[in-house]
Design a protein around this motif. Structure first.
Motif, PDB file in Angstrom:
ATOM      1  N   ILE A  27       0.227   6.566  19.663  1.00 52.79           N
ATOM      2  CA  ILE A  27       0.260   7.838  18.929  1.00 52.79           C
ATOM      3  C   ILE A  27      -1.174   8.333  18.735  1.00 52.79           C
ATOM      4  O   ILE A  27      -2.035   7.589  18.265  1.00 52.79           O
ATOM      5  N   ASP A  28      -1.410   9.600  19.091  1.00 53.57           N
ATOM      6  CA  ASP A  28      -2.736  10.189  18.909  1.00 53.57           C
ATOM      7  C   ASP A  28      -3.066  10.220  17.420  1.00 53.57           C
ATOM      8  O   ASP A  28      -2.280  10.703  16.611  1.00 53.57           O
ATOM      9  N   GLY A  29      -4.208   9.666  17.072  1.00 55.46           N
ATOM     10  CA  GLY A  29      -4.635   9.630  15.679  1.00 55.46           C
ATOM     11  C   GLY A  29      -4.564   8.244  15.063  1.00 55.46           C
ATOM     12  O   GLY A  29      -5.151   7.990  14.028  1.00 55.46           O
ATOM     13  N   VAL A  30      -3.825   7.336  15.706  1.00 56.49           N
ATOM     14  CA  VAL A  30      -3.747   5.957  15.208  1.00 56.49           C
ATOM     15  C   VAL A  30      -4.915   5.181  15.781  1.00 56.49           C
ATOM     16  O   VAL A  30      -5.059   5.053  16.993  1.00 56.49           O
ATOM     17  N   GLU A  31      -5.772   4.675  14.899  1.00 55.08           N
ATOM     18  CA  GLU A  31      -6.946   3.931  15.344  1.00 55.08           C
ATOM     19  C   GLU A  31      -6.655   2.432  15.441  1.00 55.08           C
ATOM     20  O   GLU A  31      -7.088   1.770  16.362  1.00 55.08           O
ATOM     21  N   LYS A  32      -5.917   1.905  14.456  1.00 56.46           N
ATOM     22  CA  LYS A  32      -5.632   0.477  14.436  1.00 56.46           C
ATOM     23  C   LYS A  32      -4.260   0.247  13.820  1.00 56.46           C
ATOM     24  O   LYS A  32      -3.914   0.884  12.817  1.00 56.46           O
ATOM     25  N   PHE A  46      -5.459   5.263  10.392  1.00 52.07           N
ATOM     26  CA  PHE A  46      -5.146   6.456  11.171  1.00 52.07           C
ATOM     27  C   PHE A  46      -5.831   7.691  10.612  1.00 52.07           C
ATOM     28  O   PHE A  46      -6.272   7.705   9.470  1.00 52.07           O
ATOM     29  N   ASP A  47      -5.907   8.710  11.461  1.00 56.39           N
ATOM     30  CA  ASP A  47      -6.494   9.991  11.073  1.00 56.39           C
ATOM     31  C   ASP A  47      -5.361  10.902  10.619  1.00 56.39           C
ATOM     32  O   ASP A  47      -4.582  11.396  11.437  1.00 56.39           O
ATOM     33  N   GLU A  48      -5.249  11.095   9.313  1.00 57.13           N
ATOM     34  CA  GLU A  48      -4.152  11.882   8.760  1.00 57.13           C
ATOM     35  C   GLU A  48      -4.208  13.353   9.159  1.00 57.13           C
ATOM     36  O   GLU A  48      -3.217  14.066   9.030  1.00 57.13           O
ATOM     37  N   THR A  49      -5.342  13.808   9.689  1.00 57.09           N
ATOM     38  CA  THR A  49      -5.418  15.191  10.162  1.00 57.09           C
ATOM     39  C   THR A  49      -4.762  15.338  11.537  1.00 57.09           C
ATOM     40  O   THR A  49      -4.442  16.439  11.955  1.00 57.09           O
ATOM     41  N   LYS A  50      -4.563  14.223  12.233  1.00 63.67           N
ATOM     42  CA  LYS A  50      -3.918  14.246  13.552  1.00 63.67           C
ATOM     43  C   LYS A  50      -2.455  13.816  13.490  1.00 63.67           C
ATOM     44  O   LYS A  50      -1.630  14.313  14.253  1.00 63.67           O
TER      45      LYS A  50
END
Length: 70
Positions: A27-32, A46-50
């Motif tokens: 999923i785009d925005g999930v870093e780890k 994760f990046d909550e803006t994405k």
């Protein structure tokens, strides 16, 4: 970046863990994303803006598991 914990019910083995980790990590925005099978919990960064956390839990549910925020 946000960090959250997710409770995941319905996992029974390492294959379940690998299947969920692969899907969520794509999923785009999930870093780890890492699951502890014995605790039935996952930690996510994760990046909550994405991507909202609800979308991540929706993907887990679509795979046949129950996901809820801790």
């Amino acid at each position: 970046m946000s960090k959250e914990k997710i409770k995941i019910d319905g996992m029974s083995c390492g294959h379940c863990v690998a299947r969920i980790e692969k899907a969520v990590s794509e999923i785009d925005g999930v870093e780890k994303f890492k699951i502890k099978l014995k605790d039935a919990e996952a930690k996510i960064k994760f990046d909550e803006t994405k991507v909202p956390l609800e979308k991540v839990m929706e993907v887990i549910t679509e795979l046949g598991y129950e996901a809820s925020s801790i």
